[in-house]
Write a protein that holds these residues in place. Structure first.
Motif, PDB file in Angstrom:
ATOM      1  N   LYS A   1     155.504 112.173 100.900  1.00  0.00           N
ATOM      2  CA  LYS A   1     155.320 111.404 102.201  1.00  0.00           C
ATOM      3  C   LYS A   1     156.360 111.674 103.156  1.00  0.00           C
TER       4      LYS A   1
ATOM      5  N   ARG B   1     149.825 109.902 110.905  1.00  0.00           N
ATOM      6  CA  ARG B   1     150.273 108.706 111.619  1.00  0.00           C
ATOM      7  C   ARG B   1     151.731 108.605 111.021  1.00  0.00           C
TER       8      ARG B   1
ATOM      9  N   SER C   1     140.111 110.640  99.529  1.00  0.00           N
ATOM     10  CA  SER C   1     141.111 111.495  99.206  1.00  0.00           C
ATOM     11  C   SER C   1     142.360 110.769 100.013  1.00  0.00           C
ATOM     12  N   SER C   2     142.076 110.659 101.243  1.00  0.00           N
ATOM     13  CA  SER C   2     143.086 110.277 102.447  1.00  0.00           C
ATOM     14  C   SER C   2     143.591 108.904 101.812  1.00  0.00           C
TER      15      SER C   2
ATOM     16  N   ALA D   1     137.085 119.621 109.459  1.00  0.00           N
ATOM     17  CA  ALA D   1     136.669 119.790 108.096  1.00  0.00           C
ATOM     18  C   ALA D   1     135.608 120.522 107.992  1.00  0.00           C
TER      19      ALA D   1
ATOM     20  N   ARG E   1     145.896 109.240  98.979  1.00  0.00           N
ATOM     21  CA  ARG E   1     147.366 109.803  99.105  1.00  0.00           C
ATOM     22  C   ARG E   1     148.192 109.165  99.555  1.00  0.00           C
TER      23      ARG E   1
ATOM     24  N   ARG F   1     136.527 112.602 101.590  1.00  0.00           N
ATOM     25  CA  ARG F   1     137.846 113.047 102.506  1.00  0.00           C
ATOM     26  C   ARG F   1     138.246 111.782 102.749  1.00  0.00           C
ATOM     27  N   GLN F   2     137.696 110.752 103.044  1.00  0.00           N
ATOM     28  CA  GLN F   2     138.351 109.363 103.023  1.00  0.00           C
ATOM     29  C   GLN F   2     138.881 108.868 101.916  1.00  0.00           C
TER      30      GLN F   2
ATOM     31  N   GLN G   1     152.801 108.165 107.296  1.00  0.00           N
ATOM     32  CA  GLN G   1     152.189 106.800 106.935  1.00  0.00           C
ATOM     33  C   GLN G   1     150.845 106.912 106.477  1.00  0.00           C
ATOM     34  N   PHE G   2     150.080 107.984 107.377  1.00  0.00           N
ATOM     35  CA  PHE G   2     148.724 107.996 107.200  1.00  0.00           C
ATOM     36  C   PHE G   2     148.341 109.433 107.376  1.00  0.00           C
ATOM     37  N   ALA G   3     147.794 110.372 106.712  1.00  0.00           N
ATOM     38  CA  ALA G   3     147.117 111.556 106.897  1.00  0.00           C
ATOM     39  C   ALA G   3     145.704 111.612 106.605  1.00  0.00           C
ATOM     40  N   ALA G   4     145.053 112.305 107.372  1.00  0.00           N
ATOM     41  CA  ALA G   4     143.518 112.415 107.381  1.00  0.00           C
ATOM     42  C   ALA G   4     143.241 113.395 106.085  1.00  0.00           C
ATOM     43  N   GLY G   5     142.224 113.329 105.524  1.00  0.00           N
ATOM     44  CA  GLY G   5     141.759 114.098 104.176  1.00  0.00           C
ATOM     45  C   GLY G   5     141.396 115.294 104.494  1.00  0.00           C
ATOM     46  N   ARG G   6     141.633 116.431 103.803  1.00  0.00           N
ATOM     47  CA  ARG G   6     141.142 117.844 103.855  1.00  0.00           C
ATOM     48  C   ARG G   6     139.907 117.708 102.964  1.00  0.00           C
ATOM     49  N   ASP G   7     139.046 119.004 103.214  1.00  0.00           N
ATOM     50  CA  ASP G   7     138.084 119.216 102.277  1.00  0.00           C
ATOM     51  C   ASP G   7     138.700 119.200 100.911  1.00  0.00           C
ATOM     52  N   LEU G   8     137.774 118.697  99.895  1.00  0.00           N
ATOM     53  CA  LEU G   8     138.006 118.869  98.617  1.00  0.00           C
ATOM     54  C   LEU G   8     138.385 120.301  97.944  1.00  0.00           C
TER      55      LEU G   8
ATOM     56  N   GLU H   1     149.905 115.883 101.576  1.00  0.00           N
ATOM     57  CA  GLU H   1     149.323 115.328 100.358  1.00  0.00           C
ATOM     58  C   GLU H   1     150.261 115.335  99.270  1.00  0.00           C
TER      59      GLU H   1
ATOM     60  N   MET I   1     139.617 106.861 108.450  1.00  0.00           N
ATOM     61  CA  MET I   1     138.138 106.613 108.942  1.00  0.00           C
ATOM     62  C   MET I   1     137.842 107.048 110.453  1.00  0.00           C
TER      63      MET I   1
ATOM     64  N   GLU J   1     136.934 110.722 110.709  1.00  0.00           N
ATOM     65  CA  GLU J   1     135.802 111.024 110.398  1.00  0.00           C
ATOM     66  C   GLU J   1     134.848 110.724 111.059  1.00  0.00           C
TER      67      GLU J   1
ATOM     68  N   GLN K   1     134.672 113.047 114.130  1.00  0.00           N
ATOM     69  CA  GLN K   1     134.449 114.572 113.930  1.00  0.00           C
ATOM     70  C   GLN K   1     132.940 114.601 113.362  1.00  0.00           C
TER      71      GLN K   1
END
Lengths: 221, 46, 325
Positions: free
Chosen positions: A108, A142, B9-10, A41, B13, B6-7, A155-162, A105, A1, A4, A7
């Motif tokens: 882990k 992270r 999707s994250s 993104a 995951r 995107r959030q 533990q955490f990865a930001a989401g990429r464009d779908l 994705e 979050m 996002e 950016q």
């Protein structure tokens, strides 16, 4: 979050830039966007009409670059390097960061060997430096570096464009999660009802026993 | 809303949160210990 | 919407009015001393959310070592109101007769500085922790409190058990006042049962009639409500992620070991009694709360806490580990 939120303003800036430019000046916008250290993104920029209009022109290769940064990885670039323009170092770094997000994705726990191959890194020290300085400090990922098992636990990865077609599986996963939660709530409510019923039955049974004991005592007396 | 997608999707995951043999072993051991305590308490009640 | 805002504001003013300190009322109460003639005068304690938080966090920070602190507040009729609490730099209050003595200078300095800072409330009591062995007053605590009630009235003793707080999921706290020396209390209604470990049971039993417990309630200001909401927003993940099953392992093991010892003791007692050979009229009346029934209650309590912990683990496992993208 957090990523996002960070950016969002850069996305707005580059979208406005793209809307106001045309033709060759859009190439600079694309290069600037794909080199920016805090932008990961590109769907919004890809959907700007002036960018779409570049298709079929002499600059259409830059749409491919933008698509590569939106959905692709460093390995994809290497296999298509002939048909894509050369990347500046900041773009290379950005693409490698995005490749890590793609790898995260799927799994882990990312072994160092896989990461070194995918990110074109020659030794563990360089890999760890990249993971810490470029990925963790920028907040896109992270995790924990396990040097003994030579792996990176994400533990955490930001989401990429779908990617096209990804939305369907996301909806499926969310539906499965929702039905699991609903079923859990129903079973919790059932258990509460069962516990209440059992408690009432136990109290009733106890009272019956006490009444019988009193009756027997009176009879004996 | 690409940002929201995107959030999401994250977030998706991250599931499942923990998936490993060691966690399953520890979890089941904890489960068994609690069931054992319950059993002993029932015996004490009786 | 304006009427609901006005209502909310009125409610906030009602809640916040307790924080107002009236020097004249307190002085008059100090002069009248209604507690002198009635050892049971104070019946209620109202503790502010802030004071409770500070006391519990301090108690938890001590781990297995007893900690101690003072409470500031005022009296209102038969209630003692605790507005704030502060820690004292002493530990291990159950290991020596007067642990407070180490902190006299600190207490005096703190009280003076408070006055200068505009905090007018006096010290109205002391709190300490009993990690893992329940909320009651030991012999040392009773003598300390009696001394305090002789020279520092009105004074209250509060005991917090941080270990059972984590285990039970609610704050284990007790507020007590001692009776004067030689006073014979009337028959008290039975207070809520609590498990006492075997090694403390004698200390508990000898002194339990020398003090009485007060009803504890809590209050918070409108600002406290807002701050607590913010705190929850920040720490809810940590709260839900933690598990008493994992965090309180040592305590549970100690409880089970204690239960086993009590069972052995009960068994020895049962074997040594000649009850089965006596005629029914010679058989002594069973006390209402036999040792075995107490043990059964203790075992049920331990089990219920464990089952609660397991339930939360199972629910978290189903929610977060059973879904695969």
């Amino acid at each position: 979050m957090d990523i996002e939120q960070k950016q969002a303003e850069f996305i707005d800036y580059f979208v406005k830039q793209a809307e106001n430019q045309k033709g060759s000046s859009l190439v600079n916008v694309i290069v600037e966007a794909t080199s920016h250290p805090s932008l990961f993104a590109f769907s919004e920029i890809l959907s700007v009409p002036s960018i779409i209009q570049l298709q079929g022109t002499e600059f259409s290769v830059y749409i491919d670059v933008l698509r590569l940064f939106a959905h692709g990885t460093w390995s994809d670039y290497k296999s298509n390097a002939g048909s894509l323009p050369p990347l500046v170092p900041s773009q290379v770094r950005k693409l490698k960061q995005l490749s890590l997000l793609t790898l995260a994705e799927v799994d882990k726990v990312l072994p160092y060997d896989l990461l070194m191959v995918e990110l074109d890194v020659s030794n563990v020290r360089e890999l760890e430096d990249f993971l810490i300085n470029e990925c963790m400090y920028s907040g896109i990922v992270r995790g924990k570096l396990d040097q003994l098992r030579r792996c990176f636990e994400v533990q955490f990865a930001a989401g990429r464009d779908l990617r096209p077609g990804q939305l369907g599986s996301m909806i499926q996963t969310l539906s499965a999660w929702l039905s699991t939660s609903d079923n859990l709530l129903v079973s919790i409510q059932d258990k509460i009802k069962w516990a209440d019923t059992r408690s009432e039955l136990d109290k009733k049974h106890q009272k019956e026993i006490e009444d019988r004991v009193e009756e027997v005592k009176k009879t004996l007396n | 809303d690409n940002s929201l997608l995107r959030q999401v999707s994250s977030l998706l995951r991250r599931l499942p949160a923990i998936e490993s043999g060691k966690f399953q072993d520890d979890f089941l051991m904890e489960y068994n210990d609690t069931l054992l305590i319950t059993y002993l308490a029932m015996i004490t009640n009786c | 919407s304006s009427s609901s805002t006005a209502q909310a504001q009125a409610a906030a003013i009602d809640t916040d009015s307790i924080y107002y300190y009236d020097e004249s009322t307190q002085t008059k109460s100090q002069q009248d001393k209604p507690w002198v003639n009635d050892p049971h005068y104070f019946k209620r304690v109202k503790i502010s959310a802030l004071a409770l938080l500070k006391m519990v966090v301090h108690a938890r920070s001590g781990g297995t070592i007893e900690i101690m602190g003072l409470m500031q507040g005022k009296t209102e009729g038969d209630s003692i109101i605790v507005m704030d609490a502060f820690a004292l730099p002493v530990e291990g209050t159950e290991t020596r007769v007067n642990a407070q003595a180490d902190a006299y200078e600190y207490m005096v300095d703190y009280s003076q500085t408070n006055r200068q800072a505009g905090r007018l409330e006096n010290v109205v009591g002391w709190y300490h922790s009993h990690p893992g062995y329940g909320c009651w007053l030991s012999g040392i605590d009773v003598s300390t409190q009696m001394l305090n009630q002789q020279f520092q009235e009105p004074f209250l003793a509060v005991v917090i058990d941080p270990t059972r707080t984590v285990s039970a999921g609610k704050v284990e706290i007790g507020a007590f006042r001692t009776y004067p020396q030689g006073y014979k209390p009337p028959d008290e209604p039975v207070s809520e049962y609590q498990t006492i470990p075997l090694n403390k049971i004698e200390d508990f039993g000898v002194h339990c009639k020398q003090y009485y417990s007060l009803d504890v309630t809590y209050f918070k200001s409108s600002l406290d409500s807002h701050l607590l909401d913010l705190l929850w927003n920040k720490y809810w993940v940590n709260t839900l992620s933690s598990s008493p099953l994992l965090g309180n392992r040592d305590y549970v093991a100690g409880q089970i070991s204690d239960l086993a010892e009590k069972l052995e003791q009960a068994e020895t007692q049962l074997h040594s009694r000649m009850g089965s050979f006596l005629m029914p009229q010679h058989r002594k009346k069973e006390p209402e709360d036999s040792q075995l029934s107490k043990i059964t209650r203790d075992s049920s309590k331990i089990t219920v806490e464990q089952v609660h912990g397991l339930m939360s683990q199972v629910i978290k496992d189903i929610l977060f580990n059973s879904v695969h993208p």
